[in-house]
Scaffold this motif. Structure first.
Motif, PDB file in Angstrom:
ATOM      1  N   MET A  20       0.846  -1.205   0.000  1.00 11.55           N
ATOM      2  CA  MET A  20       0.000   0.000   0.000  1.00 11.55           C
ATOM      3  C   MET A  20       0.877   1.249   0.000  1.00 11.55           C
ATOM      4  N   LYS A  21       0.401   2.281  -0.646  1.00 14.40           N
ATOM      5  CA  LYS A  21       1.167   3.525  -0.667  1.00 14.40           C
ATOM      6  C   LYS A  21       1.177   4.132   0.741  1.00 14.40           C
ATOM      7  N   ALA A  22       2.334   4.622   1.148  1.00 16.87           N
ATOM      8  CA  ALA A  22       2.451   5.178   2.499  1.00 16.87           C
ATOM      9  C   ALA A  22       1.607   6.443   2.647  1.00 16.87           C
ATOM     10  N   VAL A  23       1.048   6.617   3.851  1.00 13.57           N
ATOM     11  CA  VAL A  23       0.303   7.847   4.146  1.00 13.57           C
ATOM     12  C   VAL A  23       1.027   8.603   5.259  1.00 13.57           C
ATOM     13  N   LYS A  24       0.707   9.884   5.393  1.00 19.40           N
ATOM     14  CA  LYS A  24       1.376  10.691   6.421  1.00 19.40           C
ATOM     15  C   LYS A  24       0.667  10.570   7.762  1.00 19.40           C
ATOM     16  N   GLY A  25       1.432  10.472   8.839  1.00 21.37           N
ATOM     17  CA  GLY A  25       0.844  10.418  10.175  1.00 21.37           C
ATOM     18  C   GLY A  25       0.532  11.806  10.707  1.00 21.37           C
ATOM     19  N   LYS A  26      -0.148  11.839  11.849  1.00 24.96           N
ATOM     20  CA  LYS A  26      -0.504  13.122  12.465  1.00 24.96           C
ATOM     21  C   LYS A  26       0.674  13.657  13.297  1.00 24.96           C
ATOM     22  N   TYR A  27       0.490  14.852  13.840  1.00 20.83           N
ATOM     23  CA  TYR A  27       1.479  15.441  14.744  1.00 20.83           C
ATOM     24  C   TYR A  27       0.979  15.335  16.176  1.00 20.83           C
ATOM     25  N   TYR A  28       1.889  15.239  17.113  1.00 23.61           N
ATOM     26  CA  TYR A  28       1.465  15.266  18.512  1.00 23.61           C
ATOM     27  C   TYR A  28       2.170  16.391  19.245  1.00 23.61           C
ATOM     28  N   ARG A  68      18.018  -1.498  10.190  1.00 18.42           N
ATOM     29  CA  ARG A  68      18.634  -2.575   9.408  1.00 18.42           C
ATOM     30  C   ARG A  68      17.703  -3.777   9.288  1.00 18.42           C
ATOM     31  N   LEU A  69      17.047  -4.113  10.377  1.00 23.37           N
ATOM     32  CA  LEU A  69      16.125  -5.259  10.370  1.00 23.37           C
ATOM     33  C   LEU A  69      15.004  -5.026   9.358  1.00 23.37           C
ATOM     34  N   MET A  70      14.465  -3.779   9.326  1.00 22.36           N
ATOM     35  CA  MET A  70      13.372  -3.482   8.391  1.00 22.36           C
ATOM     36  C   MET A  70      13.844  -3.575   6.940  1.00 22.36           C
ATOM     37  N   CYS A  71      15.122  -3.208   6.675  1.00 20.57           N
ATOM     38  CA  CYS A  71      15.658  -3.290   5.313  1.00 20.57           C
ATOM     39  C   CYS A  71      15.967  -4.733   4.932  1.00 20.57           C
ATOM     40  N   GLU A  72      16.569  -5.470   5.878  1.00 16.10           N
ATOM     41  CA  GLU A  72      17.116  -6.788   5.533  1.00 16.10           C
ATOM     42  C   GLU A  72      16.137  -7.928   5.776  1.00 16.10           C
ATOM     43  N   LYS A  73      15.151  -7.740   6.640  1.00 19.61           N
ATOM     44  CA  LYS A  73      14.222  -8.826   7.004  1.00 19.61           C
ATOM     45  C   LYS A  73      12.770  -8.370   6.838  1.00 19.61           C
ATOM     46  N   VAL A  78      -7.460  -9.643  14.103  1.00 24.83           N
ATOM     47  CA  VAL A  78      -7.628  -8.381  13.364  1.00 24.83           C
ATOM     48  C   VAL A  78      -7.042  -8.516  11.960  1.00 24.83           C
ATOM     49  N   THR A  79      -7.493  -7.679  11.034  1.00 19.52           N
ATOM     50  CA  THR A  79      -6.939  -7.701   9.677  1.00 19.52           C
ATOM     51  C   THR A  79      -6.235  -6.389   9.339  1.00 19.52           C
ATOM     52  N   LYS A  80      -6.452  -5.370  10.167  1.00 23.14           N
ATOM     53  CA  LYS A  80      -5.851  -4.071   9.867  1.00 23.14           C
ATOM     54  C   LYS A  80      -4.459  -3.980  10.501  1.00 23.14           C
ATOM     55  N   ILE A  81      -3.446  -3.839   9.647  1.00 28.11           N
ATOM     56  CA  ILE A  81      -2.064  -3.738  10.145  1.00 28.11           C
ATOM     57  C   ILE A  81      -1.462  -2.425   9.630  1.00 28.11           C
ATOM     58  N   LEU A  82      -1.006  -1.588  10.566  1.00 29.98           N
ATOM     59  CA  LEU A  82      -0.313  -0.345  10.209  1.00 29.98           C
ATOM     60  C   LEU A  82       1.145  -0.481  10.649  1.00 29.98           C
ATOM     61  N   ILE A  83       2.049   0.142   9.924  1.00 22.73           N
ATOM     62  CA  ILE A  83       3.432   0.202  10.428  1.00 22.73           C
ATOM     63  C   ILE A  83       3.871   1.662  10.404  1.00 22.73           C
ATOM     64  N   GLY A  84       4.259   2.172  11.579  1.00 23.64           N
ATOM     65  CA  GLY A  84       4.710   3.557  11.687  1.00 23.64           C
ATOM     66  C   GLY A  84       6.220   3.623  11.570  1.00 23.64           C
ATOM     67  N   ILE A  85       6.713   4.422  10.616  1.00 25.50           N
ATOM     68  CA  ILE A  85       8.167   4.532  10.391  1.00 25.50           C
ATOM     69  C   ILE A  85       8.513   6.011  10.260  1.00 25.50           C
ATOM     70  N   GLU A  86       9.566   6.459  10.962  1.00 23.35           N
ATOM     71  CA  GLU A  86       9.954   7.867  10.869  1.00 23.35           C
ATOM     72  C   GLU A  86      10.455   8.204   9.459  1.00 23.35           C
ATOM     73  N   ALA A  87      10.231   9.453   9.066  1.00 23.87           N
ATOM     74  CA  ALA A  87      10.548   9.902   7.702  1.00 23.87           C
ATOM     75  C   ALA A  87      12.033   9.795   7.363  1.00 23.87           C
ATOM     76  N   ASN A  88      12.892   9.641   8.382  1.00 24.43           N
ATOM     77  CA  ASN A  88      14.335   9.541   8.097  1.00 24.43           C
ATOM     78  C   ASN A  88      14.740   8.132   7.639  1.00 24.43           C
ATOM     79  N   LYS A  89      13.754   7.248   7.414  1.00 26.23           N
ATOM     80  CA  LYS A  89      14.070   5.880   6.926  1.00 26.23           C
ATOM     81  C   LYS A  89      13.267   5.602   5.644  1.00 26.23           C
ATOM     82  N   PRO A  90      13.502   6.397   4.579  1.00 30.52           N
ATOM     83  CA  PRO A  90      12.705   6.228   3.350  1.00 30.52           C
ATOM     84  C   PRO A  90      12.853   4.847   2.731  1.00 30.52           C
ATOM     85  N   ASP A  91      14.039   4.203   2.906  1.00 30.96           N
ATOM     86  CA  ASP A  91      14.228   2.855   2.348  1.00 30.96           C
ATOM     87  C   ASP A  91      13.288   1.848   3.015  1.00 30.96           C
ATOM     88  N   CYS A  92      13.075   1.994   4.316  1.00 33.11           N
ATOM     89  CA  CYS A  92      12.167   1.067   5.032  1.00 33.11           C
ATOM     90  C   CYS A  92      10.716   1.335   4.611  1.00 33.11           C
TER      91      CYS A  92
END
Ligand code: SF4
Ligand code: SF4
Length: 431
Positions: A1-9, A172-177, A194-208
């Motif tokens: 799925m195409k990544a979406v932007k998260g909110k701010y806290y 590294r784990l997200m890139c390699e595994k 559940v069927t809904k799975i989200l993964i939150g990744i900081e913007a400084n890891k575009p490869d992941c």
């Protein structure tokens, strides 16, 4: 799925992250140490109970201590060898912990559980418990308890934020595994129903982020680079917009959060029958000649890790297990890794920046950055005056997530975390 932007806290800080020291270092395997010392306190809750005696020959992956109740975790031999000692010594967090010492015998015999093929939800939960899996993001809460919430949930949030400065092992784990993490997340989702799975990744890891866009059933959410983005309550809010109130749990808003490394461990436990006895961690800091991301056996001597990466003891002003914001300061290199050890950092005098505290300036910066809307200066003020009731009440200390953002920004270098932990200990003892 195409990544979406998260909110701010609200709140949070932007520390200099130094991730460039190790983020391109591919995971490598630390050679098997001559001896490991495996603590029986590998999770929140009670220590495990030994099931081996001195003199026993054990295989890698063999059960050596059994969980004592629900909030505890099974403990396994991380190398093949002989049990030489069972004794109490100070763990890296300063508490007395019983350790099982195993001397390597040079063999590579393994003891694994039978692999599961298309397991049911109950089989996955049982396997997570049997394999001794705990939250690898730092808290060490037994995963078996987390995947059996008391209230129904509808969303699994995978935590790939890795917002702590210096740490890059999850990156590294997200890139390699990537595939293994995705499969592990699906097993956890199945266990939860559940069927809904989200993964939150900081913007400084575009490869992941790009890597996780390849799955149709996993929604990557791009998070602003901000500490503590990986805090459970913060992550739930930025990925779903749901607010977990003070004293409430993620399940109360229909969510469960699991770290990427925990998902990987679940995949290995289900598909390979491999219990949790090794993990990825980062070795970094300016006093380390070759910063690395390593696969390390649980119970490995810190000294062996430091030596392997060219750590310079003379240059080291401060050594930390974990990240610099929430990790524990090490008194030396004579302790042993736990399941939850995500990093070993050797910081120079410049990095450690350990100035002497001066009186509070009443500037309010600590409250400005607190993601939990607390008043840490009150906790510090009343705790220093010995009025622990007032410290807890006027700082609302029970709600603190111990992220350390307040202490990081404090211009007077007040020991705020120390005051918070002291106040929390008072509250626990009062109960
Ligand atoms: S008071 Fe607690 S939650 Fe708030 S910034 Fe300080 S450590 Fe973080
Ligand atoms: S940031 Fe430090 S100096 Fe400022 S109010 Fe908080 S404790 Fe006092």
């Amino acid at each position: 799925m195409k990544a979406v932007k998260g909110k701010y806290y609200f709140g949070g800080v932007h520390p200099h992250d130094e991730k460039k020291l190790s983020q391109t270092a591919a995971l490598e395997v630390l050679p098997v140490p001559e001896t490991v010392a495996i603590s029986l306190s590998q999770s929140l809750g009670k220590p495990a109970v030994p099931v081996v005696e001195v003199g026993a020959e054990v295989k890698e992956g063999e059960l050596i201590a059994k969980a004592d109740g629900a909030i505890s975790s099974n403990v396994f031999a991380s190398i093949c060898g002989t049990v030489t000692e069972i004794k109490t010594l100070q763990g890296m967090n300063g508490n007395d912990e019983t350790h099982i010492f195993i001397k390597a015998n040079g063999k590579n015999d393994k003891s694994e559980l039978p692999p599961l093929s298309e397991p049911s939800a109950d089989e996955i939960k049982e396997r997570i418990k049997d394999a001794g899996i705990v939250g690898l993001g730092g808290a060490g809460f037994p995963t078996a308890v987390k995947v059996s919430p008391k209230t129904p949930v509808d969303t699994l949030i995978v935590n790939g934020a890795e917002c702590e400065p210096y740490l890059t092992c999850d990156h590294r784990l997200m890139c390699e595994k990537t595939d293994e993490i995705a499969r592990g997340a699906r097993y956890i989702a199945k266990a939860l129903g559940v069927t809904k799975i989200l993964i939150g990744i900081e913007a400084n890891k575009p490869d992941c982020i790009a890597a996780f866009e390849n799955y149709d059933d996993i929604q990557p959410v791009i998070l602003k680079k901000q500490y503590p983005m990986g805090g459970e309550k913060q992550l739930i809010y930025v990925t779903t917009g749901r607010k977990v109130g003070i004293g409430k749990l993620p399940a109360d808003v229909g969510t469960i959060v699991q770290n990427v490394a925990t998902c990987y461990a679940v995949c290995e436990a289900v598909e390979l029958g491999k219990p949790l006895y090794e993990r990825a961690l980062t070795v970094s800091g300016r006093a380390v000649q070759n910063p690395k991301n390593l696969w390390v056996k649980v119970g490995t001597p810190i000294q062996a890790i430091v030596d392997f990466c060219g750590g310079n003891a003379e240059l080291t002003k401060k050594a930390v297990a974990g990240g610099p914001m929430t990790g524990v300061a090490l008194g030396g290199f004579d302790s042993y890794t736990h399941k939850t050890t995500s990093g070993i950092l050797l910081m120079t005098e410049k990095e450690a920046a350990a100035d002497e505290p001066t009186p509070c300036l009443n500037c309010g910066k600590c409250a400005d950055v607190c993601p939990m809307h607390l008043m840490p200066m009150n906790t510090a003020f009343y705790s220093a005056a010995g009025d622990m009731e007032a410290a807890a009440k006027y700082g609302n200390t029970a709600a603190c997530i111990e992220c350390g953002a307040c202490e990081y920004v404090c211009p007077a270098k007040r020991p705020l975390i120390q005051a918070i932990r002291k106040t929390k200990a008072y509250l626990r003892n009062r109960k």
